[in-house]
Design an enzyme around this catalytic site. Structure first.
Site, PDB file in Angstrom:
ATOM      1  N   VAL A 198      55.337   6.364 -71.452  1.00  0.00           N
ATOM      2  CA  VAL A 198      54.510   6.184 -72.645  1.00  0.00           C
ATOM      3  C   VAL A 198      55.340   5.620 -73.795  1.00  0.00           C
ATOM      4  CG1 VAL A 198      53.084   7.344 -74.366  1.00  0.00           C
ATOM      5  CG2 VAL A 198      52.928   8.012 -71.962  1.00  0.00           C
TER       6      VAL A 198
ATOM      7  N   ARG B  13      67.704   9.361 -73.366  1.00  0.00           N
ATOM      8  CA  ARG B  13      68.622  10.271 -72.677  1.00  0.00           C
ATOM      9  C   ARG B  13      69.864   9.533 -72.170  1.00  0.00           C
ATOM     10  NH1 ARG B  13      63.560  12.201 -70.688  1.00  0.00           N
ATOM     11  NH2 ARG B  13      63.114  14.339 -71.370  1.00  0.00           N
TER      12      ARG B  13
ATOM     13  N   LYS C  10      50.996  17.917 -75.817  1.00  0.00           N
ATOM     14  CA  LYS C  10      49.984  18.981 -75.773  1.00  0.00           C
ATOM     15  C   LYS C  10      50.591  20.352 -75.491  1.00  0.00           C
ATOM     16  CE  LYS C  10      50.027  17.124 -71.415  1.00  0.00           C
ATOM     17  NZ  LYS C  10      50.400  15.737 -71.074  1.00  0.00           N
TER      18      LYS C  10
ATOM     19  N   VAL D  32      45.220  14.698 -76.142  1.00  0.00           N
ATOM     20  CA  VAL D  32      44.091  15.028 -75.265  1.00  0.00           C
ATOM     21  C   VAL D  32      43.317  13.754 -74.950  1.00  0.00           C
ATOM     22  CG1 VAL D  32      41.964  16.354 -74.970  1.00  0.00           C
ATOM     23  CG2 VAL D  32      43.860  17.333 -76.271  1.00  0.00           C
TER      24      VAL D  32
ATOM     25  N   GLY E 263      44.062  10.710 -73.484  1.00  0.00           N
ATOM     26  CA  GLY E 263      44.522   9.323 -73.465  1.00  0.00           C
ATOM     27  C   GLY E 263      43.776   8.495 -74.501  1.00  0.00           C
TER      28      GLY E 263
ATOM     29  N   GLU F  41      53.581  12.119 -63.401  1.00  0.00           N
ATOM     30  CA  GLU F  41      55.007  12.247 -63.666  1.00  0.00           C
ATOM     31  C   GLU F  41      55.752  12.456 -62.343  1.00  0.00           C
ATOM     32  OE1 GLU F  41      56.265  11.821 -66.586  1.00  0.00           O
ATOM     33  OE2 GLU F  41      54.433  11.893 -67.801  1.00  0.00           O
TER      34      GLU F  41
ATOM     35  N   ASP G 179      48.070  21.526 -67.290  1.00  0.00           N
ATOM     36  CA  ASP G 179      47.889  20.443 -68.251  1.00  0.00           C
ATOM     37  C   ASP G 179      46.472  20.461 -68.837  1.00  0.00           C
ATOM     38  OD1 ASP G 179      48.892  17.557 -69.225  1.00  0.00           O
ATOM     39  OD2 ASP G 179      46.839  17.342 -68.480  1.00  0.00           O
TER      40      ASP G 179
ATOM     41  N   LYS H  12      45.220  21.228 -72.841  1.00  0.00           N
ATOM     42  CA  LYS H  12      44.322  20.335 -73.576  1.00  0.00           C
ATOM     43  C   LYS H  12      43.049  21.062 -73.984  1.00  0.00           C
ATOM     44  CE  LYS H  12      46.075  16.236 -71.187  1.00  0.00           C
ATOM     45  NZ  LYS H  12      45.824  15.241 -70.126  1.00  0.00           N
TER      46      LYS H  12
ATOM     47  N   GLY I  51      48.297   7.537 -67.488  1.00  0.00           N
ATOM     48  CA  GLY I  51      49.000   6.260 -67.445  1.00  0.00           C
ATOM     49  C   GLY I  51      49.627   5.886 -68.775  1.00  0.00           C
TER      50      GLY I  51
END
Length: 398
Positions: free
Chosen positions: A76, A99, A155, A182, A184, A239, A250, A254, A353
């Site tokens: 993202v 990172r 979230k 929440v 997309g 992921e 998840d 949300k 996505g």
């Protein structure tokens, strides 16, 4: 040299929109005191129409760009990076915390790849947090405490610490914007919040995790759970570790955010709801083995007020083909909200996505830029009172 209107009243919009917005839609919006935004698909800016002054958008050259610090540059974050580099007139990227600099996107200028500590030290107006997880709370809290706006899709953190972070933002008079957390590209939090402020919300149910929808469809087609999850990762819908998607965590996180938006101002149970307390069942290969013929399996998150009590749950359900939630294709999200007056509102959009979430983040950034631009009374930021310049009328929907 026409300029777009930044804001318009409903009455003025009827006189200058030239059919870009139907007159009956404008009259309905005025009757219900609704504010909305008009802009081209995929465009930026736009015109906000409502109980607002008639004001032209400031000349872009007169408004300095917002300085943006980006924390996290994964799937993202990489999408947001692309949008920011494509909109240099509005946004200046001051740094990107990664990172491993060796794994930074090729389009990221090397001098902008920094550590989180280096990023925090750079002057910025907005922190965009896309690293995920609850461990980033000190960075978000620190940014808010320093008077920086924050845009986040986190979230998990919001479900646990959202109230304290919003209180901190209010104390520092800055914004904490969370549209991407929440749904997309689905404006779920905004829609529920507006209904809560108006007629009120009686119940809501939704498909809030696009990864689970994709996996359930693959299971129905005969794939194993492992193969379906691997394909979701390959397609960019999951992921590296999809556990939180597949076990319902998840969706529960949300759902908690939607519950707070719907009832948090009035109901202590909504404000204090912990996502771990949400009864939930995840996806198993046996999920699609039962159910009526032709049913579409979806992981459904739902909440309702029943007898003054809050009822919540997340579980896979076989939905009849005519159910609105069954129409969410591939990794799409869908939400059904029933208002206190009985009106049913349906929303659907791409969910999982890179790009749907990145575009929701960009929408929050655009809102901040509009607020930023409105604060500049520069050349061209004129109030329009008695007469509307006709040269600008054609730009209302640009």
């Amino acid at each position: 040299r026409a300029r777009r209107y930044a804001t318009l009243s409903w009455a003025t919009a009827r006189s200058v929109a030239g059919g870009a917005v139907q007159e009956k839609a404008l009259r309905l919006a005025e009757a219900r005191r609704l504010t909305f935004l008009v802009r081209a698909p995929g465009g930026v800016g736009g015109t906000r129409i409502g109980e607002l002054p008639d004001r032209l958008e400031p000349s872009a050259a007169a408004v300095p760009p917002l300085r943006v610090a980006l924390l996290g540059c994964g799937a993202v974050g990489g999408g947001v990076l692309h949008h920011l580099l494509d909109r240099r007139q509005r946004f200046t990227l001051v740094g990107v915390a990664v990172r491993d600099r060796r794994g930074a996107p090729a389009e990221l200028p090397p001098h902008l790849a920094v550590t989180p500590e280096e990023l925090a030290a750079r002057p910025a107006d907005v922190l965009v947090e896309l690293a995920g997880g609850t461990g980033v709370e000190p960075w978000i809290a620190g940014a808010l405490a320093c008077g920086r706006h924050v845009v986040t899709a986190n979230k998990a953190l919001l479900a646990e610490r959202g109230a304290s972070l919003r209180n901190l933002a209010g104390e520092r008079d800055v914004s904490l914007r969370t549209s991407a957390a929440v749904g997309g590209a689905l404006p779920a939090l905004e829609a529920v919040g507006r209904l809560a402020q108006g007629p009120g919300v009686r119940a809501l149910r939704g498909v809030l995790n696009g990864t689970s929808s994709f996996v359930l469809d693959r299971l129905a087609a005969g794939d194993s759970l492992a193969a379906a999850a691997a394909e979701a990762r390959r397609r960019g819908f999951a992921e590296a570790d999809p556990t939180l998607d597949l076990d319902g965590s998840d969706a529960a996180q949300k759902l908690v955010l939607l519950v707070r938006a719907a009832w948090g101002s009035d109901l202590a149970a909504a404000r204090e709801l912990d996502w771990r307390q949400v009864p939930r069942r995840g996806i198993a290969e046996a999920s699609v083995a039962a159910g009526p013929p032709g049913a579409v399996w979806r992981l459904v998150a739902q909440a309702a007020i029943d007898g003054g009590r809050l009822q919540v749950a997340v579980a896979p359900e076989p939905l009849p083909a005519g159910d609105f939630l069954a129409t969410s294709a591939e990794a799409g999200n869908a939400l059904e909200v029933v208002s206190a007056s009985g009106e049913v509102v349906h929303l659907a959009a791409q969910g999982a996505g890179r790009w749907p979430t990145a575009e929701a983040v960009l929408a929050d950034l655009e809102e901040l830029w509009r607020d930023h631009a409105a604060s500049f009374d520069a050349a061209g930021a004129a109030e329009v009172h008695d007469e509307v310049p006709l040269a600008a009328a054609g730009e209302v929907a640009s």
